[in-house]
Write a protein that holds these residues in place. Sequence first.
Motif, PDB file in Angstrom:
ATOM      1  N   VAL A 210      49.403 -14.742 -12.857  1.00  0.00           N
ATOM      2  CA  VAL A 210      49.578 -14.328 -11.512  1.00  0.00           C
ATOM      3  C   VAL A 210      51.195 -15.220 -11.053  1.00  0.00           C
ATOM      4  CG1 VAL A 210      48.739 -14.488  -9.230  1.00  0.00           C
ATOM      5  CG2 VAL A 210      47.412 -13.892 -10.720  1.00  0.00           C
ATOM      6  N   SER A 211      52.148 -14.565 -10.421  1.00  0.00           N
ATOM      7  CA  SER A 211      53.103 -15.482 -10.169  1.00  0.00           C
ATOM      8  C   SER A 211      53.530 -15.047  -8.819  1.00  0.00           C
ATOM      9  CB  SER A 211      54.358 -15.147 -11.085  1.00  0.00           C
ATOM     10  OG  SER A 211      54.473 -13.978 -11.392  1.00  0.00           O
ATOM     11  N   GLU A 212      54.248 -15.776  -8.299  1.00  0.00           N
ATOM     12  CA  GLU A 212      54.852 -15.530  -6.746  1.00  0.00           C
ATOM     13  C   GLU A 212      56.598 -15.407  -6.952  1.00  0.00           C
ATOM     14  OE1 GLU A 212      52.731 -15.098  -4.668  1.00  0.00           O
ATOM     15  OE2 GLU A 212      51.101 -15.890  -5.932  1.00  0.00           O
ATOM     16  N   LYS A 213      56.944 -14.305  -6.378  1.00  0.00           N
ATOM     17  CA  LYS A 213      58.547 -14.237  -6.427  1.00  0.00           C
ATOM     18  C   LYS A 213      59.011 -13.655  -4.744  1.00  0.00           C
ATOM     19  CE  LYS A 213      58.975 -13.117 -11.262  1.00  0.00           C
ATOM     20  NZ  LYS A 213      59.582 -11.966 -12.271  1.00  0.00           N
ATOM     21  N   GLY A 214      59.545 -14.916  -4.085  1.00  0.00           N
ATOM     22  CA  GLY A 214      59.991 -14.311  -2.750  1.00  0.00           C
ATOM     23  C   GLY A 214      58.684 -13.958  -2.164  1.00  0.00           C
ATOM     24  N   LYS A 215      58.531 -12.965  -1.339  1.00  0.00           N
ATOM     25  CA  LYS A 215      57.435 -12.668  -0.387  1.00  0.00           C
ATOM     26  C   LYS A 215      56.288 -11.914  -1.076  1.00  0.00           C
ATOM     27  CE  LYS A 215      59.709 -13.676   4.021  1.00  0.00           C
ATOM     28  NZ  LYS A 215      60.022 -13.061   5.425  1.00  0.00           N
ATOM     29  N   GLN A 216      56.526 -11.799  -2.362  1.00  0.00           N
ATOM     30  CA  GLN A 216      55.505 -10.811  -3.187  1.00  0.00           C
ATOM     31  C   GLN A 216      54.904 -11.731  -4.142  1.00  0.00           C
ATOM     32  OE1 GLN A 216      56.871  -6.469  -3.357  1.00  0.00           O
ATOM     33  NE2 GLN A 216      58.884  -7.471  -3.710  1.00  0.00           N
ATOM     34  N   THR A 217      53.605 -11.142  -4.457  1.00  0.00           N
ATOM     35  CA  THR A 217      52.950 -11.715  -5.725  1.00  0.00           C
ATOM     36  C   THR A 217      52.724 -10.768  -7.016  1.00  0.00           C
ATOM     37  OG1 THR A 217      51.311 -12.792  -4.046  1.00  0.00           O
ATOM     38  CG2 THR A 217      50.420 -12.440  -6.297  1.00  0.00           C
ATOM     39  N   TYR A 218      52.994 -11.093  -7.972  1.00  0.00           N
ATOM     40  CA  TYR A 218      53.106 -10.135  -9.309  1.00  0.00           C
ATOM     41  C   TYR A 218      51.818 -10.732 -10.363  1.00  0.00           C
ATOM     42  CZ  TYR A 218      57.681  -8.910  -7.975  1.00  0.00           C
ATOM     43  OH  TYR A 218      58.796  -8.245  -7.262  1.00  0.00           O
ATOM     44  N   ILE A 219      51.005  -9.659 -10.715  1.00  0.00           N
ATOM     45  CA  ILE A 219      50.136  -9.828 -11.552  1.00  0.00           C
ATOM     46  C   ILE A 219      50.369  -8.901 -12.986  1.00  0.00           C
ATOM     47  CG2 ILE A 219      47.667  -9.750 -11.929  1.00  0.00           C
ATOM     48  CD1 ILE A 219      47.291  -9.601  -9.026  1.00  0.00           C
ATOM     49  N   ASP A 220      50.760  -9.572 -13.875  1.00  0.00           N
ATOM     50  CA  ASP A 220      50.855  -9.305 -14.972  1.00  0.00           C
ATOM     51  C   ASP A 220      49.556  -8.745 -15.935  1.00  0.00           C
ATOM     52  OD1 ASP A 220      53.762  -8.439 -14.910  1.00  0.00           O
ATOM     53  OD2 ASP A 220      54.274 -10.461 -15.121  1.00  0.00           O
ATOM     54  N   ILE A 221      49.023  -7.783 -16.343  1.00  0.00           N
ATOM     55  CA  ILE A 221      47.804  -7.633 -17.225  1.00  0.00           C
ATOM     56  C   ILE A 221      48.357  -7.042 -18.504  1.00  0.00           C
ATOM     57  CG2 ILE A 221      45.828  -6.359 -17.004  1.00  0.00           C
ATOM     58  CD1 ILE A 221      46.166  -6.120 -13.936  1.00  0.00           C
ATOM     59  N   ASP A 222      47.585  -7.703 -19.488  1.00  0.00           N
ATOM     60  CA  ASP A 222      47.940  -7.097 -21.061  1.00  0.00           C
ATOM     61  C   ASP A 222      46.614  -6.987 -21.557  1.00  0.00           C
ATOM     62  OD1 ASP A 222      48.499  -6.649 -23.656  1.00  0.00           O
ATOM     63  OD2 ASP A 222      49.528  -8.658 -23.830  1.00  0.00           O
ATOM     64  N   LEU A 223      46.093  -5.911 -21.746  1.00  0.00           N
ATOM     65  CA  LEU A 223      44.829  -5.393 -22.642  1.00  0.00           C
ATOM     66  C   LEU A 223      44.901  -5.406 -23.951  1.00  0.00           C
ATOM     67  CD1 LEU A 223      44.232  -1.974 -20.334  1.00  0.00           C
ATOM     68  CD2 LEU A 223      43.352  -4.373 -20.025  1.00  0.00           C
ATOM     69  N   LYS A 224      46.299  -5.804 -24.494  1.00  0.00           N
ATOM     70  CA  LYS A 224      46.113  -6.157 -26.039  1.00  0.00           C
ATOM     71  C   LYS A 224      45.919  -4.834 -26.895  1.00  0.00           C
ATOM     72  CE  LYS A 224      46.988 -10.362 -25.685  1.00  0.00           C
ATOM     73  NZ  LYS A 224      48.023 -11.150 -25.768  1.00  0.00           N
ATOM     74  N   LYS A 225      45.716  -3.659 -26.299  1.00  0.00           N
ATOM     75  CA  LYS A 225      45.631  -2.439 -27.311  1.00  0.00           C
ATOM     76  C   LYS A 225      45.914  -1.235 -26.193  1.00  0.00           C
ATOM     77  CE  LYS A 225      40.709  -2.499 -26.822  1.00  0.00           C
ATOM     78  NZ  LYS A 225      39.224  -2.326 -27.506  1.00  0.00           N
ATOM     79  N   ARG A 226      46.148  -0.179 -26.608  1.00  0.00           N
ATOM     80  CA  ARG A 226      46.456   0.908 -25.798  1.00  0.00           C
ATOM     81  C   ARG A 226      45.270   1.825 -25.758  1.00  0.00           C
ATOM     82  NH1 ARG A 226      48.501   6.418 -27.494  1.00  0.00           N
ATOM     83  NH2 ARG A 226      49.922   7.288 -25.743  1.00  0.00           N
ATOM     84  N   VAL A 227      45.005   1.919 -24.446  1.00  0.00           N
ATOM     85  CA  VAL A 227      43.475   2.556 -24.089  1.00  0.00           C
ATOM     86  C   VAL A 227      43.775   3.272 -22.730  1.00  0.00           C
ATOM     87  CG1 VAL A 227      41.947   0.998 -25.164  1.00  0.00           C
ATOM     88  CG2 VAL A 227      42.701   0.496 -22.932  1.00  0.00           C
ATOM     89  N   PRO A 228      42.845   4.368 -22.553  1.00  0.00           N
ATOM     90  CA  PRO A 228      43.287   5.035 -21.365  1.00  0.00           C
ATOM     91  C   PRO A 228      42.341   4.362 -20.308  1.00  0.00           C
ATOM     92  CG  PRO A 228      41.457   6.060 -22.701  1.00  0.00           C
ATOM     93  CD  PRO A 228      41.796   4.873 -23.381  1.00  0.00           C
ATOM     94  N   ILE A 229      43.102   4.054 -19.138  1.00  0.00           N
ATOM     95  CA  ILE A 229      42.712   3.419 -18.094  1.00  0.00           C
ATOM     96  C   ILE A 229      42.916   4.311 -16.747  1.00  0.00           C
ATOM     97  CG2 ILE A 229      43.196   1.256 -16.390  1.00  0.00           C
ATOM     98  CD1 ILE A 229      42.073   0.506 -19.157  1.00  0.00           C
ATOM     99  N   ALA A 230      41.641   4.158 -15.572  1.00  0.00           N
ATOM    100  CA  ALA A 230      41.504   5.001 -14.834  1.00  0.00           C
ATOM    101  C   ALA A 230      41.212   4.160 -13.355  1.00  0.00           C
ATOM    102  CB  ALA A 230      40.693   6.341 -15.006  1.00  0.00           C
ATOM    103  N   PHE A 231      40.851   3.026 -13.697  1.00  0.00           N
ATOM    104  CA  PHE A 231      40.158   2.080 -12.764  1.00  0.00           C
ATOM    105  C   PHE A 231      40.683   0.790 -12.736  1.00  0.00           C
ATOM    106  CE2 PHE A 231      36.926  -0.959 -11.509  1.00  0.00           C
ATOM    107  CZ  PHE A 231      36.358  -0.269 -10.169  1.00  0.00           C
ATOM    108  N   LEU A 232      41.042   0.190 -11.606  1.00  0.00           N
ATOM    109  CA  LEU A 232      41.369  -1.356 -11.707  1.00  0.00           C
ATOM    110  C   LEU A 232      40.787  -2.148 -10.390  1.00  0.00           C
ATOM    111  CD1 LEU A 232      43.146  -2.807 -13.630  1.00  0.00           C
ATOM    112  CD2 LEU A 232      45.029  -2.736 -11.988  1.00  0.00           C
ATOM    113  N   LYS A 233      40.203  -3.321 -10.612  1.00  0.00           N
ATOM    114  CA  LYS A 233      39.694  -3.939  -9.498  1.00  0.00           C
ATOM    115  C   LYS A 233      40.022  -5.415  -9.680  1.00  0.00           C
ATOM    116  CE  LYS A 233      35.111  -5.798  -7.964  1.00  0.00           C
ATOM    117  NZ  LYS A 233      33.635  -5.488  -8.064  1.00  0.00           N
ATOM    118  N   LEU A 234      40.618  -6.193  -8.273  1.00  0.00           N
ATOM    119  CA  LEU A 234      41.031  -7.367  -8.330  1.00  0.00           C
ATOM    120  C   LEU A 234      39.981  -8.222  -7.497  1.00  0.00           C
ATOM    121  CD1 LEU A 234      44.694  -6.866  -7.054  1.00  0.00           C
ATOM    122  CD2 LEU A 234      43.800  -6.629  -9.596  1.00  0.00           C
ATOM    123  N   LYS A 235      39.702  -9.268  -8.001  1.00  0.00           N
ATOM    124  CA  LYS A 235      39.000 -10.214  -7.497  1.00  0.00           C
ATOM    125  C   LYS A 235      39.774 -11.418  -6.495  1.00  0.00           C
ATOM    126  CE  LYS A 235      34.920 -13.531  -8.142  1.00  0.00           C
ATOM    127  NZ  LYS A 235      34.192 -14.225  -9.025  1.00  0.00           N
TER     128      LYS A 235
END
Length: 405
Positions: A210-235
């Motif tokens: 998680v990083s902050e740039k200007g007035k935005q928050t960036y979240i970079d997610i690495d799953l380490k493998k290529r898989v089919p994704i259709a759902f994402l949840k943030l806590k």
Amino acid sequence: MKTKFIYYLTLLVCSYSFGQLDTYSEKIPLTGVSDSWHTIALPDTVFSKVNDEFSDIRIYGITEKDTIEAPYVLQTSRATGVENEIKFELVNQSFNANGFYFTYQIPVEESINKIALDFKNTNFDWKVQLEGSQNQNEWFTILEDYRILSIQNTETNYRFTDLIFPDSKFKYFRLFIKTATKPELLKSYLVSNKITPARYRSYSASDFSVSEKGKQTYIDIDLKKRVPIAFLKLKVTDDIAYYRTITIDYIADSTETEKGWRYSYRNLYRGTLTSFKANEFTFRPVLTSKFSVRIANNDNAPLHITDVEAKGYEYTLITRLMDDAKYDLVYGKENAYKPRYDIQQTGFTFPEDIKPLQLGQPEIIEKKPPFVKAPLFENKLWLWLLMGTIILVLGGFTLKMMQQK
């Protein structure tokens, strides 16, 4: 002649089938064939090689005489079912010092589990209560202190006015909105939701930053493998009320340069991150290993994101195996066309209680080395023939000169 034609045609088909198999990158042996119909649960190892459209999946069977292709249907565990709008009558509208009441009558015995409300009002934050009754004398609480709201300004246009609750079967439903401002209700939709929820396979997303740039928050997610994704949840651990624009992108391509890997992102989802409902986002499934999430904070303090959860549908093949053969699941061909089988047509029914096949370990399909024709003078036979010809020519000239003398 007819027998010879069939023989050569069979040889042609066999060579073509083997040639086709050679164009794929991996295969997985299939065992446990005991009937004509079987299911195959695709493992995660397939997703690392299969193309984005899943069009390169094949089931090949090798017999003593030839190679055959078995038909299949690809199914996912996405939500199924329909939403049926139920007819009703708005039989009463009233108000008192506490708020406004709307009473609905359903003429048929039908359970409902959702009421969608459409208001002319904007920029409101109301608490509502929903009750049910069979005779309008005794009322039973279905929802209490349920929140609906609308936020509309130059930066945000967000509305949440759906009442979702367990299946309830009453003749009358009474909605109470606690507000001093008159709700201008344009329309109501009473819905019987007969949808079976999706089943997901979870993927670890512990490697995220998680990083902050200007007035935005960036979240970079690495799953380490290529898989089919259709759902994402943030806590989000903040206890404050918030509603902010969120954008989800995924890596669609990557290129290695002198300065390292360069990634190409594509947009997948754009919506609202809000404290008024679960921060769960569903979208069309994509095959990827990395995500980038962007949250627009505007002039607010950044939110604290402590965990990320990624999920994808389960993928299953239903196949019909008619011949006694050694079967393999084959995949890994970028430009493969999508197969068309009879069993894929709408209305085709499958037997119940289909048994699954067992899958072995993935195996790399060996490629036949390309035939390279050797240069002419690298062939020893041609060299000997050439040397012999030169000797004969020189010998002939020598004899001719000796005879002239």
